[in-house]
Design a protein around this motif. Sequence first.
Motif, mmCIF file in Angstrom:
data_model
loop_
_atom_site.group_PDB
_atom_site.id
_atom_site.type_symbol
_atom_site.label_atom_id
_atom_site.label_comp_id
_atom_site.label_asym_id
_atom_site.label_seq_id
_atom_site.Cartn_x
_atom_site.Cartn_y
_atom_site.Cartn_z
ATOM 1 N N LEU A 1 13.828 -30.290 2.153
ATOM 2 C CA LEU A 1 14.809 -30.022 2.667
ATOM 3 C C LEU A 1 15.557 -28.554 2.078
ATOM 4 O O LEU A 1 16.191 -27.671 2.732
ATOM 5 N N SER A 2 15.316 -28.557 0.886
ATOM 6 C CA SER A 2 15.780 -27.089 0.208
ATOM 7 C C SER A 2 14.902 -25.799 0.684
ATOM 8 O O SER A 2 15.241 -24.673 1.023
ATOM 9 N N ASN A 3 13.555 -26.087 0.915
ATOM 10 C CA ASN A 3 12.620 -25.068 1.747
ATOM 11 C C ASN A 3 13.582 -24.697 3.194
ATOM 12 O O ASN A 3 13.543 -23.615 3.668
ATOM 13 N N LEU B 1 4.052 -39.422 -7.272
ATOM 14 C CA LEU B 1 3.457 -38.213 -6.425
ATOM 15 C C LEU B 1 2.920 -38.482 -5.048
ATOM 16 O O LEU B 1 3.333 -37.597 -4.109
ATOM 17 N N LEU B 2 2.369 -39.738 -4.885
ATOM 18 C CA LEU B 2 2.003 -40.238 -3.443
ATOM 19 C C LEU B 2 3.147 -40.317 -2.726
ATOM 20 O O LEU B 2 3.600 -39.666 -1.726
ATOM 21 N N ALA B 3 4.359 -40.973 -3.157
ATOM 22 C CA ALA B 3 5.514 -40.728 -2.432
ATOM 23 C C ALA B 3 6.025 -39.565 -2.045
ATOM 24 O O ALA B 3 6.783 -39.504 -1.211
ATOM 25 N N ALA B 4 6.242 -38.737 -3.233
ATOM 26 C CA ALA B 4 6.849 -37.281 -2.929
ATOM 27 C C ALA B 4 6.189 -36.615 -1.695
ATOM 28 O O ALA B 4 6.720 -36.070 -1.020
ATOM 29 N N SER B 5 4.864 -36.790 -1.907
ATOM 30 C CA SER B 5 3.928 -36.046 -0.897
ATOM 31 C C SER B 5 4.482 -36.733 0.440
ATOM 32 O O SER B 5 4.520 -35.829 1.496
ATOM 33 N N VAL B 6 4.297 -37.943 0.470
ATOM 34 C CA VAL B 6 4.767 -38.565 2.105
ATOM 35 C C VAL B 6 6.034 -38.203 2.656
ATOM 36 O O VAL B 6 6.256 -37.699 3.680
ATOM 37 N N ALA B 7 6.980 -38.137 1.586
ATOM 38 C CA ALA B 7 8.476 -37.753 1.980
ATOM 39 C C ALA B 7 8.519 -36.216 2.446
ATOM 40 O O ALA B 7 9.218 -35.897 3.316
ATOM 41 N N TYR B 8 7.816 -35.515 1.450
ATOM 42 C CA TYR B 8 7.738 -34.062 1.818
ATOM 43 C C TYR B 8 7.096 -33.678 3.171
ATOM 44 O O TYR B 8 7.942 -32.961 3.947
ATOM 45 N N TYR B 9 6.257 -34.057 3.597
ATOM 46 C CA TYR B 9 5.602 -33.729 4.955
ATOM 47 C C TYR B 9 6.285 -34.829 6.166
ATOM 48 O O TYR B 9 6.523 -34.117 7.115
ATOM 49 N N ALA B 10 6.832 -35.680 5.705
ATOM 50 C CA ALA B 10 7.729 -36.399 6.768
ATOM 51 C C ALA B 10 9.022 -35.664 7.054
ATOM 52 O O ALA B 10 9.545 -35.512 7.917
ATOM 53 N N SER B 11 9.572 -35.158 5.882
ATOM 54 C CA SER B 11 11.070 -34.327 5.919
ATOM 55 C C SER B 11 10.649 -33.083 6.836
ATOM 56 O O SER B 11 11.292 -32.697 7.581
ATOM 57 N N ASP B 12 9.461 -32.266 6.498
ATOM 58 C CA ASP B 12 8.995 -31.391 7.209
ATOM 59 C C ASP B 12 8.795 -31.634 8.626
ATOM 60 O O ASP B 12 9.451 -30.610 9.296
ATOM 61 N N ALA C 1 20.071 -23.132 -2.235
ATOM 62 C CA ALA C 1 18.853 -23.922 -1.628
ATOM 63 C C ALA C 1 17.553 -23.178 -2.241
ATOM 64 O O ALA C 1 16.680 -23.819 -2.559
ATOM 65 N N LEU C 2 17.584 -21.675 -2.082
ATOM 66 C CA LEU C 2 16.628 -21.068 -2.805
ATOM 67 C C LEU C 2 16.002 -21.495 -4.154
ATOM 68 O O LEU C 2 14.934 -21.643 -4.551
ATOM 69 N N VAL C 3 17.340 -21.322 -4.991
ATOM 70 C CA VAL C 3 17.052 -21.935 -6.525
ATOM 71 C C VAL C 3 16.337 -23.240 -6.275
ATOM 72 O O VAL C 3 15.346 -23.543 -7.300
ATOM 73 N N VAL C 4 16.757 -24.286 -5.855
ATOM 74 C CA VAL C 4 16.548 -25.638 -5.462
ATOM 75 C C VAL C 4 14.728 -25.784 -5.271
ATOM 76 O O VAL C 4 13.956 -26.298 -5.852
ATOM 77 N N SER C 5 14.697 -24.909 -4.136
ATOM 78 C CA SER C 5 13.119 -24.809 -3.659
ATOM 79 C C SER C 5 12.432 -24.374 -4.718
ATOM 80 O O SER C 5 10.967 -24.549 -4.699
ATOM 81 N N LEU C 6 12.774 -23.220 -5.293
ATOM 82 C CA LEU C 6 11.820 -22.615 -6.354
ATOM 83 C C LEU C 6 11.514 -23.419 -7.391
ATOM 84 O O LEU C 6 10.474 -23.195 -8.008
ATOM 85 N N VAL C 7 12.442 -24.016 -7.728
ATOM 86 C CA VAL C 7 12.133 -25.062 -8.992
ATOM 87 C C VAL C 7 11.382 -26.169 -8.532
ATOM 88 O O VAL C 7 10.615 -26.632 -9.112
ATOM 89 N N LEU C 8 11.942 -26.871 -7.575
ATOM 90 C CA LEU C 8 11.271 -28.279 -7.050
ATOM 91 C C LEU C 8 9.810 -28.044 -6.491
ATOM 92 O O LEU C 8 9.076 -29.084 -6.619
ATOM 93 N N ASN C 9 9.436 -26.808 -6.168
ATOM 94 C CA ASN C 9 8.299 -26.706 -5.455
ATOM 95 C C ASN C 9 7.182 -25.943 -6.469
ATOM 96 O O ASN C 9 6.112 -25.812 -6.196
ATOM 97 N N ALA C 10 7.727 -25.951 -7.744
ATOM 98 C CA ALA C 10 6.819 -25.350 -8.714
ATOM 99 C C ALA C 10 5.868 -26.397 -9.355
ATOM 100 O O ALA C 10 6.093 -27.677 -9.207
ATOM 101 N N GLY C 11 4.686 -26.241 -9.806
ATOM 102 C CA GLY C 11 3.832 -27.215 -10.257
ATOM 103 C C GLY C 11 4.256 -27.978 -11.314
ATOM 104 O O GLY C 11 4.027 -29.276 -11.526
#
Length: 199
Positions: free
Chosen positions: A23-25, A85-96, A47-57
């Motif tokens: 969502l932040s992206n 991590l698996l749940a986060a990956s599923v949610a990330y791509y489902a949200s995208d 949203a840019l701040v959240v995106s840069l933080v949450l998408n960091a490794g």
Amino acid sequence: MRNIVKAVLIVVLGLAFGAVSSLSNAVSSPYNDLGAPLTGTLWASAALVVSLVLNAGWAWAGLAVVAGRLTGALGRGAAAGMSALLAASVAYYASDAVLRPEPFGLFDQGRPWLAVSLVLGPGLGAVGALAARSGWVGLLAGLTVPVGAVTETVLLPRGNGVLAAAPLMAGIQICVVAAAVAAAALLSARFAATRRRTA
């Protein structure tokens, strides 16, 4: 029953993390229907701040460590790190797929992240479980995310192309490093105080 509740909480935490990351992206991007009307607003900057933080490794690694910390046991911690991590990956791509809109890309562009979740998730979750312990083991495990955050921010700064020009970028990096150093200092002070009490 308590372990089931924790397992559900860990999966929900992962799902929320991935969805908010996506969502932040979307909100911070001027190139899609959701972000375009917000371009130049405070909402887009936030949203840019959240995106840069949450998408960091280090943030994704931190998710697995926190999941493991919630269990407090090595085996369950390893499973929790991987599950989060698996749940986060599923949610990330489902949200995208909903927010962009893009095809559900978990099994093509998301494949490397599934592999990372399966390979590194258990280790990071175990580190989180170890962070609950006292002594040197607990201290070193607790320092994993702060050290990772500083290392990634300093050596592998994010924000190529358009993001590199964002005036927020330097401020975000300074805040991340400052927060990581503060966390490391607090963990070290707690460790030293415990050592003095038990000496």
